[in-house]
Design a protein around this motif. Structure first.
Motif, short mmCIF file in Angstrom:
data_model
loop_
_atom_site.label_atom_id
_atom_site.label_comp_id
_atom_site.label_asym_id
_atom_site.label_seq_id
_atom_site.Cartn_x
_atom_site.Cartn_y
_atom_site.Cartn_z
N GLN A 197 -6.58 20.78 27.13
CA GLN A 197 -6.76 19.41 27.86
C GLN A 197 -6.91 18.22 27.09
O GLN A 197 -6.24 17.09 27.32
CB GLN A 197 -7.57 19.29 29.24
CG GLN A 197 -7.60 20.34 30.24
CD GLN A 197 -8.42 20.13 31.46
OE1 GLN A 197 -9.19 19.19 31.41
NE2 GLN A 197 -8.48 21.32 32.16
N TYR A 198 -7.74 18.49 26.22
CA TYR A 198 -8.04 17.20 25.30
C TYR A 198 -8.38 17.71 23.81
O TYR A 198 -9.19 18.54 23.84
CB TYR A 198 -9.17 16.35 26.10
CG TYR A 198 -9.37 15.22 25.43
CD1 TYR A 198 -8.58 13.90 25.35
CD2 TYR A 198 -10.44 14.89 24.65
CE1 TYR A 198 -8.56 12.73 24.63
CE2 TYR A 198 -11.02 13.56 24.20
CZ TYR A 198 -10.06 12.33 24.03
OH TYR A 198 -10.26 11.43 23.52
N TYR A 211 -11.12 21.73 21.09
CA TYR A 211 -10.07 21.57 21.71
C TYR A 211 -10.92 21.95 23.25
O TYR A 211 -11.15 22.86 23.57
CB TYR A 211 -8.86 22.79 21.46
CG TYR A 211 -8.52 22.74 20.22
CD1 TYR A 211 -7.81 21.62 19.86
CD2 TYR A 211 -9.07 23.67 19.34
CE1 TYR A 211 -7.23 21.49 18.37
CE2 TYR A 211 -8.46 23.35 17.78
CZ TYR A 211 -7.67 22.29 17.46
OH TYR A 211 -7.15 22.20 16.16
N GLY A 222 -11.18 22.29 27.44
CA GLY A 222 -10.33 22.48 28.69
C GLY A 222 -11.12 23.59 29.45
O GLY A 222 -12.32 23.89 29.23
N ARG A 274 -2.53 18.58 23.66
CA ARG A 274 -2.61 18.70 25.05
C ARG A 274 -1.46 19.35 25.44
O ARG A 274 -0.20 19.15 25.07
CB ARG A 274 -3.05 17.41 25.71
CG ARG A 274 -2.63 17.37 27.39
CD ARG A 274 -2.80 15.98 28.03
NE ARG A 274 -2.51 16.22 29.37
CZ ARG A 274 -3.43 16.43 30.31
NH1 ARG A 274 -4.88 16.92 29.95
NH2 ARG A 274 -3.18 16.52 31.62
N THR A 296 -1.52 22.18 31.75
CA THR A 296 -1.89 20.71 31.31
C THR A 296 -0.31 20.30 30.44
O THR A 296 -0.46 19.22 29.98
CB THR A 296 -2.84 20.66 30.38
OG1 THR A 296 -2.66 21.69 29.19
CG2 THR A 296 -4.20 21.08 30.82
N ARG A 297 0.68 21.04 30.56
CA ARG A 297 1.80 20.42 29.92
C ARG A 297 2.90 19.97 31.02
O ARG A 297 3.17 20.63 31.83
CB ARG A 297 2.44 21.65 29.08
CG ARG A 297 3.53 21.48 27.97
CD ARG A 297 3.88 22.49 27.20
NE ARG A 297 4.75 22.27 26.03
CZ ARG A 297 4.28 21.99 24.97
NH1 ARG A 297 2.82 22.00 24.79
NH2 ARG A 297 4.87 21.73 23.85
#
Length: 434
Positions: A228-229, A244, A246, A301, A342-343
């Motif tokens: 996610q971030y 990373y 998420g 992300r 998240t894509r």
């Protein structure tokens, strides 16, 4: 309550006025899961509408428009518990216009309660809800034949409805159905057994909810971790920190595990896992964590981290079963956005392969398009490869949404592959009209 008490997520579905909200209200009231001030508010609202007894449906119909019209519009979530189990309940709308909200409520459910009015039997919306439950691979379905008090608690009426629904469920590939005769208004077979239906020897609704087998541990599936971030604090204390963040959607991750980053396909090993400000050696779904890798890879992300030995193969060609949610039709050649995890990528609807007819539960090939609430099979082509699992193997990473690129409207809920066994599989459902 024991800390080891299991959690069951379940949803209610059914046509308008079949009594879903009343059933939920009765379930909460009779299981003593309603606070005193909530009950007082419902009693006051009921008196304001000229009703002597409290309308238990108001415990879940919280929107002003819902109370004015007497229907459920939004998904109402309720949390309650008994000494045997904890519950997260999604009370979904019955009106065909709000079928999209039923898809939302049932997407994470492990059990769906489908209500049928004993006077009307199985109708088109009943078959639609059964099809959605099959589509979303909900493991358990309860057929609650409601308003038995209005048919004199007649066993033949219940048996005929249970048999018709059994045939529908089997043809759709619903894995398990339990039929229960109830009267939500009178409280028969909701929490307490009914003295008026001594011909029925099965469980009440609450008893079945408390005892039904739920899915196994979430770490039994291969790990799926959508990024996610990317965290780069660049502080003096952590000058080389690159994490990373998420939520683990399935399976478990542990330090030292070899993982593959998708869609690039590069591999590395997990060097550290941070959870709530501390380092842990292992994390499981659905925990939110920050993962650090031994190698400095180009990760952003939308990328997916999975075990190297059990990673899905990215592809640009998708064949999926979908439920169309928007008023504007989905047609071949339409350009959309596809959101997976998240894509979000651009995609093209290459073809509408078939549409499910709810009358005969058969797929009609090559339709012109899919209208609101239609269920069908489509072929898509994405601009970038996506690591989708088969929906039947992993629900979180086998699902996706189609979005209108012009205004961001959600168009379609999709399940990669053919999640439902589909028509022609009579006998696939284990239907138990107790």
């Amino acid at each position: 309550m024991s800390p080891a008490t299991t959690l069951l997520r379940f949803a209610t579905a059914g046509s308008v006025d079949d009594g879903k909200s009343t059933l939920v209200g009765r379930l909460l009231h009779d299981s003593k899961s309603v606070l005193a001030d909530q009950l007082e508010a419902v009693e006051a609202a009921s008196r304001g509408r000229g009703q002597e007894a409290p309308d238990l449906a108001l415990l879940t119909d919280g929107l002003r428009a819902e109370r004015e019209q007497g229907i459920t519009i939004d998904v109402a979530y309720r949390y309650f518990a008994t000494p045997r189990r904890r519950f997260i309940l999604a009370d979904t709308p019955g009106h065909v216009q709000y079928t999209r909200n039923m898809v939302t409520g049932a997407s994470t459910a492990e059990l769906t309660v489908v209500l049928v009015d004993a006077r009307n039997g199985v109708v088109e919306q009943t078959r639609r809800h059964a099809a959605i439950a099959a589509l979303l691979r909900v493991p358990h379905v309860v057929l609650a034949v409601n308003k038995m008090d209005l048919v004199d608690y007649a066993e033949p009426v219940f048996a005929a409805i249970a048999e018709e629904f059994a045939d529908c469920a089997a043809r759709l590939g619903v894995p398990e159905v339990t039929a229960i005769p109830v009267s939500a208004l009178a409280g028969d077979n909701v929490v307490e057994p009914s003295a008026r239906m001594d011909w029925y020897g099965g469980p009440t609704v609450l008893e079945h909810l408390e005892t039904v087998r739920v899915a196994g541990a979430p770490d039994l599936l291969p790990a799926r971790f959508p990024v996610q971030y990317v965290i780069r604090p660049q502080t003096a204390e952590h000058p080389d920190y690159r994490g990373y963040a998420g939520r683990i959607e399935a399976g478990s991750l542990h330090v030292g595990q070899e993982v593959r980053v998708l869609p690039s396909g590069r591999t590395s090993r997990i060097s550290r896992i941070d959870l709530l400000g501390r380092s842990v050696s292992r994390a499981v779904a659905p925990q939110s964590v920050t993962v650090l890798l031994e190698d400095d890879l180009d990760i952003a992300r939308g990328d997916l981290i999975a075990p190297a030995e059990a990673a899905p193969e990215p592809s640009r060609d998708i064949r999926a079963t979908v439920c169309h949610l928007a008023d504007q039709p989905l047609t071949p050649g339409r350009r959309v956005l596809l959101r997976h995890g998240t894509r979000t990528v651009r995609a093209l609807v290459r073809g509408i392969d078939s549409r499910l007819g709810l009358d005969g539960l058969t797929h009609h090939p090559a339709p012109d398009g899919l209208g609101a609430n239609d269920i069908g099979r489509v072929t898509l082509r994405t601009a970038e490869p996506l690591p989708l699992d088969a929906y039947g193997d992993c629900r979180p990473t086998g699902a996706f949404l189609l979005i209108d690129p012009a205004d961001g409207t959600t168009l379609t809920a999709g399940m990669n592959g053919d999640p439902a066994a589909g028509p022609g599989t009579a006998g696939a459902a284990d239907v138990r009209p107790c």
